[in-house]
Design a protein around this motif. Structure first.
Motif, short mmCIF file in Angstrom:
data_model
loop_
_atom_site.label_atom_id
_atom_site.label_comp_id
_atom_site.label_asym_id
_atom_site.label_seq_id
_atom_site.Cartn_x
_atom_site.Cartn_y
_atom_site.Cartn_z
N ILE A 59 23.38 -57.81 -7.32
CA ILE A 59 23.43 -56.55 -6.13
C ILE A 59 22.96 -57.37 -4.71
CG2 ILE A 59 21.89 -54.90 -5.33
CD1 ILE A 59 23.63 -54.06 -7.79
N HIS A 60 24.19 -57.32 -3.87
CA HIS A 60 23.76 -57.82 -2.44
C HIS A 60 23.04 -56.77 -1.60
CE1 HIS A 60 24.77 -58.56 1.78
NE2 HIS A 60 24.46 -59.83 1.39
N LYS A 61 21.88 -57.07 -1.08
CA LYS A 61 21.09 -56.25 -0.17
C LYS A 61 20.90 -56.88 0.95
CE LYS A 61 16.53 -57.27 -2.28
NZ LYS A 61 16.02 -57.57 -1.17
N HIS A 62 20.44 -56.08 1.99
CA HIS A 62 19.98 -56.34 3.22
C HIS A 62 18.82 -55.79 3.74
CE1 HIS A 62 22.88 -53.02 4.21
NE2 HIS A 62 22.00 -52.96 5.24
N THR A 63 18.15 -55.24 2.75
CA THR A 63 16.51 -54.94 3.34
C THR A 63 15.74 -55.01 1.97
OG1 THR A 63 15.37 -53.18 4.26
CG2 THR A 63 17.02 -52.32 2.67
N TYR A 64 14.41 -54.30 1.99
CA TYR A 64 13.53 -54.67 0.88
C TYR A 64 14.00 -54.09 -0.32
CZ TYR A 64 10.34 -56.19 4.79
OH TYR A 64 9.51 -56.58 5.81
N SER A 65 14.49 -52.79 -0.35
CA SER A 65 14.91 -52.09 -1.66
C SER A 65 16.22 -52.57 -2.34
CB SER A 65 14.86 -50.84 -1.45
OG SER A 65 15.18 -49.86 -2.68
N ALA A 66 16.21 -52.72 -3.52
CA ALA A 66 17.30 -53.10 -4.15
C ALA A 66 18.37 -51.89 -4.20
CB ALA A 66 17.21 -53.85 -5.46
N PHE A 67 17.72 -50.71 -4.30
CA PHE A 67 18.59 -49.45 -4.30
C PHE A 67 19.13 -49.12 -3.04
CE2 PHE A 67 15.54 -49.15 -7.76
CZ PHE A 67 16.48 -48.89 -8.76
N TYR A 68 18.69 -49.49 -1.70
CA TYR A 68 19.07 -48.87 -0.37
C TYR A 68 20.55 -49.49 -0.03
CZ TYR A 68 19.28 -47.50 4.30
OH TYR A 68 19.60 -46.98 5.60
N ASN A 69 21.50 -48.52 -0.08
CA ASN A 69 22.84 -48.77 0.48
C ASN A 69 23.30 -49.88 -0.70
OD1 ASN A 69 23.23 -47.06 2.53
ND2 ASN A 69 22.76 -48.51 4.02
N THR A 70 23.00 -49.74 -1.82
CA THR A 70 23.59 -50.74 -2.83
C THR A 70 24.24 -49.69 -4.03
OG1 THR A 70 21.75 -50.97 -4.42
CG2 THR A 70 21.99 -52.24 -2.42
N ASP A 71 24.98 -50.29 -5.08
CA ASP A 71 25.50 -49.41 -6.15
C ASP A 71 24.33 -49.70 -7.45
OD1 ASP A 71 26.07 -52.10 -7.02
OD2 ASP A 71 28.08 -51.84 -7.71
N LEU A 72 23.26 -50.14 -7.03
CA LEU A 72 22.23 -50.17 -8.22
C LEU A 72 21.93 -49.16 -9.18
CD1 LEU A 72 20.50 -52.25 -9.93
CD2 LEU A 72 18.59 -51.87 -8.19
N GLU A 73 21.53 -47.92 -8.69
CA GLU A 73 21.31 -46.91 -9.18
C GLU A 73 22.59 -46.38 -9.94
OE1 GLU A 73 19.38 -42.59 -8.99
OE2 GLU A 73 19.76 -43.63 -7.01
N LYS A 74 23.80 -46.50 -9.52
CA LYS A 74 25.00 -46.28 -10.01
C LYS A 74 25.36 -47.09 -11.27
CE LYS A 74 30.05 -45.51 -9.27
NZ LYS A 74 31.02 -45.56 -8.42
N TYR A 75 25.16 -48.28 -11.27
CA TYR A 75 25.20 -49.20 -12.25
C TYR A 75 24.21 -48.85 -13.45
CZ TYR A 75 24.89 -53.43 -15.04
OH TYR A 75 24.80 -54.44 -16.15
N LEU A 76 23.03 -48.66 -13.17
CA LEU A 76 21.73 -48.40 -14.21
C LEU A 76 22.37 -47.28 -14.92
CD1 LEU A 76 18.79 -49.56 -12.19
CD2 LEU A 76 19.83 -50.77 -14.01
N ARG A 77 22.87 -46.00 -13.88
CA ARG A 77 23.07 -44.81 -14.69
C ARG A 77 24.16 -44.72 -15.58
NH1 ARG A 77 18.10 -42.39 -13.89
NH2 ARG A 77 17.65 -41.83 -11.74
N GLY A 78 25.14 -45.66 -15.02
CA GLY A 78 26.29 -45.99 -15.92
C GLY A 78 25.97 -46.72 -17.19
N GLN A 79 25.01 -47.45 -17.37
CA GLN A 79 24.52 -48.16 -18.40
C GLN A 79 23.85 -47.31 -19.24
OE1 GLN A 79 25.43 -51.84 -19.21
NE2 GLN A 79 27.08 -51.11 -17.67
#
Length: 197
Positions: free
Chosen positions: A102-122
């Motif tokens: 996950i490429h991120k540009h602020t503190y949270s790995a969820f903000y403006n990334t696809d992390l939540e979508k990925y986790l839900r998909g798994q």
């Protein structure tokens, strides 16, 4: 010696390997000085999770240009620039070719990334948080995960920051209201107990 956060750790639980994903936060060359002491425990944690078929997700924090600095540009004297050696994930944490990054540009790995979508998909409903820095990206990601409905497990010995006071303060706050605290040995014991059950 008793841990300074022990009084706040009133809830205990172990992750369910079927529902969990391991988040390895920002183990990049930029943070090598802070991250080096936890490499043995983070590697053990990664290996334990891989043995349970728990997906390992790495985050990589960097900035492409001033337009994505946000408040970090005001807060810190320097930022991690994309494409530089400092932005790369440390080889010591054993990232595999097919691990999610996950490429991120602020503190949270969820903000403006696809992390939540990925986790839900798994089909994942739990996250185990490791990496750096305890009180910034790790803590913000843990809080954000909690608010999004994930059960959060936060490593006490596979996270690190610039000093013990900041590290322990985060553990107290998270144990009080956001996350179950775990460590490398506790995870190994919990996984071994599940296998033998």
């Amino acid at each position: 010696m008793e841990n300074s956060y022990a009084d706040y750790e009133t809830r205990r639980r172990n992750p369910d390997p079927r529902n969990a994903a391991l988040l390895v936060i920002d183990m990049q060359l930029y943070f090598q000085g802070i991250a080096s002491p936890i490499i043995p425990t983070i590697r053990r944690t990664i290996e334990s999770c891989r043995a349970q078929n728990i997906p390992v997700v790495y985050t990589r924090h960097s900035h492409r240009d001033p337009s994505d600095y946000g408040m970090l540009g005001e807060w810190w004297n320097e930022v991690i620039h994309d494409g530089t050696p400092e932005a790369e994930i440390m080889r010591e944490v054993n990232k595999k070719e097919d691990d999610k990054v996950i490429h991120k540009h602020t503190y949270s790995a969820f903000y403006n990334t696809d992390l939540e979508k990925y986790l839900r998909g798994q089909g994942k409903t739990e996250v185990i948080v490791t990496g750096v820095m305890t009180n910034l990206c790790c803590e913000t990601t843990a809080r954000d995960a909690f608010l999004r409905g994930f059960r959060v497990f936060f490593s006490t010995d596979a996270t690190a920051t610039s000093n013990k006071d900041l590290h322990d303060s985060t553990l107290k706050n998270l144990a009080y209201g956001f996350a179950y605290l775990v460590n490398c040995q506790r995870l190994e014991d919990a996984f071994a107990a599940k296998v033998s059950a």
